[in-house]
Design a protein around this motif. Sequence first.
Motif, PDB file in Angstrom:
ATOM      1  N   ALA A 159       0.824  -1.211   0.000  1.00 29.48           N
ATOM      2  CA  ALA A 159       0.000   0.000   0.000  1.00 29.48           C
ATOM      3  C   ALA A 159       0.855   1.256   0.000  1.00 29.48           C
ATOM      4  O   ALA A 159       0.521   2.250  -0.658  1.00 29.48           O
ATOM      5  CB  ALA A 159      -0.927  -0.001   1.210  1.00 29.48           C
ATOM      6  N   VAL A 160       1.962   1.237   0.725  1.00 30.38           N
ATOM      7  CA  VAL A 160       2.877   2.388   0.720  1.00 30.38           C
ATOM      8  C   VAL A 160       3.585   2.488  -0.627  1.00 30.38           C
ATOM      9  O   VAL A 160       3.755   3.576  -1.191  1.00 30.38           O
ATOM     10  CB  VAL A 160       3.900   2.263   1.860  1.00 30.38           C
ATOM     11  N   GLY A 161       3.984   1.350  -1.165  1.00 28.67           N
ATOM     12  CA  GLY A 161       4.762   1.344  -2.392  1.00 28.67           C
ATOM     13  C   GLY A 161       4.026   1.870  -3.613  1.00 28.67           C
ATOM     14  O   GLY A 161       4.629   2.505  -4.480  1.00 28.67           O
ATOM     15  N   VAL A 162       2.720   1.623  -3.692  1.00 29.99           N
ATOM     16  CA  VAL A 162       1.990   2.017  -4.899  1.00 29.99           C
ATOM     17  C   VAL A 162       1.642   3.507  -4.926  1.00 29.99           C
ATOM     18  O   VAL A 162       1.284   4.047  -5.981  1.00 29.99           O
ATOM     19  CB  VAL A 162       0.686   1.206  -5.049  1.00 29.99           C
ATOM     20  N   LEU A 163       1.743   4.202  -3.795  1.00 29.48           N
ATOM     21  CA  LEU A 163       1.268   5.584  -3.723  1.00 29.48           C
ATOM     22  C   LEU A 163       1.955   6.533  -4.713  1.00 29.48           C
ATOM     23  O   LEU A 163       1.265   7.263  -5.438  1.00 29.48           O
ATOM     24  CB  LEU A 163       1.433   6.115  -2.292  1.00 29.48           C
ATOM     25  N   PRO A 164       3.301   6.594  -4.766  1.00 31.09           N
ATOM     26  CA  PRO A 164       3.923   7.624  -5.611  1.00 31.09           C
ATOM     27  C   PRO A 164       3.539   7.535  -7.082  1.00 31.09           C
ATOM     28  O   PRO A 164       3.130   8.539  -7.683  1.00 31.09           O
ATOM     29  CB  PRO A 164       5.425   7.392  -5.395  1.00 31.09           C
ATOM     30  N   LEU A 165       3.670   6.362  -7.676  1.00 32.75           N
ATOM     31  CA  LEU A 165       3.380   6.241  -9.099  1.00 32.75           C
ATOM     32  C   LEU A 165       1.891   6.392  -9.375  1.00 32.75           C
ATOM     33  O   LEU A 165       1.492   7.029 -10.360  1.00 32.75           O
ATOM     34  CB  LEU A 165       3.876   4.895  -9.628  1.00 32.75           C
ATOM     35  N   SER A 166       1.056   5.834  -8.522  1.00 30.57           N
ATOM     36  CA  SER A 166      -0.384   5.867  -8.759  1.00 30.57           C
ATOM     37  C   SER A 166      -0.936   7.288  -8.774  1.00 30.57           C
ATOM     38  O   SER A 166      -1.795   7.619  -9.600  1.00 30.57           O
ATOM     39  CB  SER A 166      -1.115   5.052  -7.688  1.00 30.57           C
ATOM     40  N   TYR A 167      -0.433   8.149  -7.893  1.00 27.93           N
ATOM     41  CA  TYR A 167      -1.032   9.458  -7.728  1.00 27.93           C
ATOM     42  C   TYR A 167      -0.233  10.608  -8.322  1.00 27.93           C
ATOM     43  O   TYR A 167      -0.735  11.723  -8.411  1.00 27.93           O
ATOM     44  CB  TYR A 167      -1.290   9.723  -6.240  1.00 27.93           C
ATOM     45  N   MET A 168       0.996  10.369  -8.745  1.00 28.80           N
ATOM     46  CA  MET A 168       1.834  11.459  -9.234  1.00 28.80           C
ATOM     47  C   MET A 168       2.254  11.318 -10.694  1.00 28.80           C
ATOM     48  O   MET A 168       2.941  12.186 -11.219  1.00 28.80           O
ATOM     49  CB  MET A 168       3.097  11.577  -8.359  1.00 28.80           C
ATOM     50  N   ILE A 169       1.853  10.247 -11.365  1.00 30.20           N
ATOM     51  CA  ILE A 169       2.298  10.068 -12.743  1.00 30.20           C
ATOM     52  C   ILE A 169       1.757  11.163 -13.657  1.00 30.20           C
ATOM     53  O   ILE A 169       2.360  11.496 -14.682  1.00 30.20           O
ATOM     54  CB  ILE A 169       1.910   8.674 -13.277  1.00 30.20           C
ATOM     55  N   GLY A 170       0.610  11.763 -13.283  1.00 28.30           N
ATOM     56  CA  GLY A 170       0.077  12.861 -14.076  1.00 28.30           C
ATOM     57  C   GLY A 170       1.037  14.025 -14.195  1.00 28.30           C
ATOM     58  O   GLY A 170       1.053  14.728 -15.216  1.00 28.30           O
ATOM     59  N   ILE A 171       1.860  14.250 -13.168  1.00 25.32           N
ATOM     60  CA  ILE A 171       2.848  15.330 -13.225  1.00 25.32           C
ATOM     61  C   ILE A 171       3.874  15.039 -14.305  1.00 25.32           C
ATOM     62  O   ILE A 171       4.293  15.938 -15.055  1.00 25.32           O
ATOM     63  CB  ILE A 171       3.527  15.498 -11.853  1.00 25.32           C
ATOM     64  N   LEU A 172       4.290  13.783 -14.423  1.00 24.50           N
ATOM     65  CA  LEU A 172       5.263  13.417 -15.456  1.00 24.50           C
ATOM     66  C   LEU A 172       4.685  13.627 -16.853  1.00 24.50           C
ATOM     67  O   LEU A 172       5.400  14.027 -17.777  1.00 24.50           O
ATOM     68  CB  LEU A 172       5.690  11.953 -15.290  1.00 24.50           C
ATOM     69  N   ILE A 173       3.396  13.382 -17.003  1.00 24.61           N
ATOM     70  CA  ILE A 173       2.771  13.554 -18.316  1.00 24.61           C
ATOM     71  C   ILE A 173       2.701  15.035 -18.690  1.00 24.61           C
ATOM     72  O   ILE A 173       2.951  15.418 -19.838  1.00 24.61           O
ATOM     73  CB  ILE A 173       1.372  12.915 -18.321  1.00 24.61           C
ATOM     74  N   ILE A 174       2.370  15.880 -17.712  1.00 31.34           N
ATOM     75  CA  ILE A 174       2.360  17.323 -17.974  1.00 31.34           C
ATOM     76  C   ILE A 174       3.774  17.804 -18.297  1.00 31.34           C
ATOM     77  O   ILE A 174       3.973  18.685 -19.140  1.00 31.34           O
ATOM     78  CB  ILE A 174       1.762  18.080 -16.776  1.00 31.34           C
ATOM     79  N   ASP A 175       4.786  17.234 -17.656  1.00 35.09           N
ATOM     80  CA  ASP A 175       6.179  17.568 -17.994  1.00 35.09           C
ATOM     81  C   ASP A 175       6.476  17.231 -19.454  1.00 35.09           C
ATOM     82  O   ASP A 175       7.214  17.953 -20.135  1.00 35.09           O
ATOM     83  CB  ASP A 175       7.144  16.804 -17.087  1.00 35.09           C
ATOM     84  N   CYS A 176       5.890  16.136 -19.940  1.00 34.78           N
ATOM     85  CA  CYS A 176       6.077  15.775 -21.349  1.00 34.78           C
ATOM     86  C   CYS A 176       5.447  16.821 -22.271  1.00 34.78           C
ATOM     87  O   CYS A 176       5.981  17.116 -23.350  1.00 34.78           O
ATOM     88  CB  CYS A 176       5.481  14.397 -21.631  1.00 34.78           C
ATOM     89  N   ALA A 177       4.319  17.392 -21.865  1.00 29.70           N
ATOM     90  CA  ALA A 177       3.705  18.464 -22.647  1.00 29.70           C
ATOM     91  C   ALA A 177       4.604  19.692 -22.663  1.00 29.70           C
ATOM     92  O   ALA A 177       4.731  20.379 -23.688  1.00 29.70           O
ATOM     93  CB  ALA A 177       2.328  18.797 -22.075  1.00 29.70           C
ATOM     94  N   THR A 178       5.232  19.985 -21.542  1.00 30.63           N
ATOM     95  CA  THR A 178       6.184  21.096 -21.486  1.00 30.63           C
ATOM     96  C   THR A 178       7.362  20.841 -22.417  1.00 30.63           C
ATOM     97  O   THR A 178       7.844  21.757 -23.103  1.00 30.63           O
ATOM     98  CB  THR A 178       6.685  21.279 -20.038  1.00 30.63           C
ATOM     99  N   TYR A 179       7.824  19.603 -22.468  1.00 32.97           N
ATOM    100  CA  TYR A 179       8.915  19.235 -23.377  1.00 32.97           C
ATOM    101  C   TYR A 179       8.495  19.442 -24.829  1.00 32.97           C
ATOM    102  O   TYR A 179       9.282  19.910 -25.660  1.00 32.97           O
ATOM    103  CB  TYR A 179       9.304  17.777 -23.131  1.00 32.97           C
ATOM    104  N   ASN A 180       7.232  19.104 -25.154  1.00 39.43           N
ATOM    105  CA  ASN A 180       6.737  19.336 -26.509  1.00 39.43           C
ATOM    106  C   ASN A 180       6.858  20.806 -26.896  1.00 39.43           C
ATOM    107  O   ASN A 180       7.304  21.148 -27.995  1.00 39.43           O
ATOM    108  CB  ASN A 180       5.267  18.910 -26.616  1.00 39.43           C
ATOM    109  N   GLU A 181       6.415  21.685 -25.983  1.00 38.27           N
ATOM    110  CA  GLU A 181       6.474  23.122 -26.253  1.00 38.27           C
ATOM    111  C   GLU A 181       7.918  23.569 -26.444  1.00 38.27           C
ATOM    112  O   GLU A 181       8.221  24.372 -27.331  1.00 38.27           O
ATOM    113  CB  GLU A 181       5.812  23.886 -25.099  1.00 38.27           C
TER     114      GLU A 181
END
Length: 467
Positions: free
Chosen positions: A340-362
């Motif tokens: 339960a502790v292990g799944v928290l970071p990726l499950s709830y924060m991966i959206g930030i990485l995707i927005i970073d990819c949009a910034t990279y596109n720009e």
Amino acid sequence: SPAPTRARKKALTRSDPDYVSFGTKMAWSARALSMAANVMVLGYFSLYVTDTLGLSPALLGTLLLASKVVDGFTDLIAGWLIDRTRTRFGRARPYELAMLGMWVSIWALFSIPAGASTGLKAALVLLLYTMVNSVFATLANTNQTLYTALAFPSRVAIGKVSAFAGLVISLGAIIISVIIPVGLEWAGKDPGRWSTFILFLAVPMAVLGMMRFLFVKEVNTTPDDEAEKVTFPEIFATLRDNPWIWVIFVITILQNLLLNVGAGAYYFRYIVGNLGLQSLTAVVGLVAVPAVLLIPPLMKRFKLTTIMVAGQLLCAAASMIFYVAGANIPLLVLGSLVNAVGVLPLSYMIGILIIDCATYNEWKGHRRLESIMGAVQSAAAKIGQGVGLAAAGAFLAAFAYDGTLDAQPDTAVFAIRGLFTWVPAIIALLMALGLHLYKLEDHLPQINEELAARRAAAETAGAADPA
């Protein structure tokens, strides 16, 4: 006096560029909980099809793979559609209505007549599973990245909202994950009871699923807002020039493979001996809930991907605890806590990485295309789901699993234990490796600095040439 002091503190809080109101956090989290409930319910889909409808695991796997072929088209189309949308409700917000269609389709999926012919049952499984995942969940997932970027002011604000949502989802998911095994133990293999119980869940989850649409407006603008509508050649060029979204693509496939290849329901029904006891392992997740609030402060000291790698290593360790546990409930509870502790970071924060990819596109000279980035991740999630369920079905069938039996042969028990323990451990380690290879975070300070300079130069040029 105390009152003016409180008022000044409140004013300062609201002037914080990273401030998000409590009501907005709750509305955002309610919809996220509804989507999480969808994932949890579908986690029992294989058990329903094999044990209640009586279809073979191998046939189920074939049907799910066929559904994923459709997914390969719908995610990209959904991203293209959302990035072209302009309405009075916003660009991404209107697609929240897909949550209603998703829950109606889920109830129908778990209400297939058990007395129908095998061919009809197979056709309905394929049709309704495709409606849930390839149509409604696709629209609801694909709009996520753009909606997040338009609703919140900064990366830190998104982190705060994601952490709060993680807290709400964790608490709500624990309640739901306690209710589901108990309810399904009551339902047994009776199709009418399955339909009744899923309806009992679907109605409140559909209501929660509409909270973002009702209460969270799009308040930001992006460089794409006033641009011409996006074309497929632009989409393909952007995807070609962004290697980091493909790293996320692979990680997301593995993440959803891990979620769907597991055999928790089978494990508790046939090895522990009581499906209802699975709720005990869910309760311990309460202890892990506060850990999600530590992620935003940790992001100030460590890279987000480093935190995610640590989480996956914990998940691998949890699988090893499950391996030695057998039917020992205390050890299963301990493993569940670690997981339960292990799944928290990726499950709830991966959206930030995707927005970073949009910034990279720009930064690379393309449009940001948040919805397309979300579509890529959504497609990966569907592939992971389909491959996970198909692989699990094929694996169980190869080891002589028979859902019509009350007790499984030793070969099937071996397969169930493998899917519950060492297979998830291997997948978690592969995810940790993928996250270690994701290096975009290292370049973000320079990228953001250069983008700020470009925008300032563009504004200066626009002021100098009003025509």
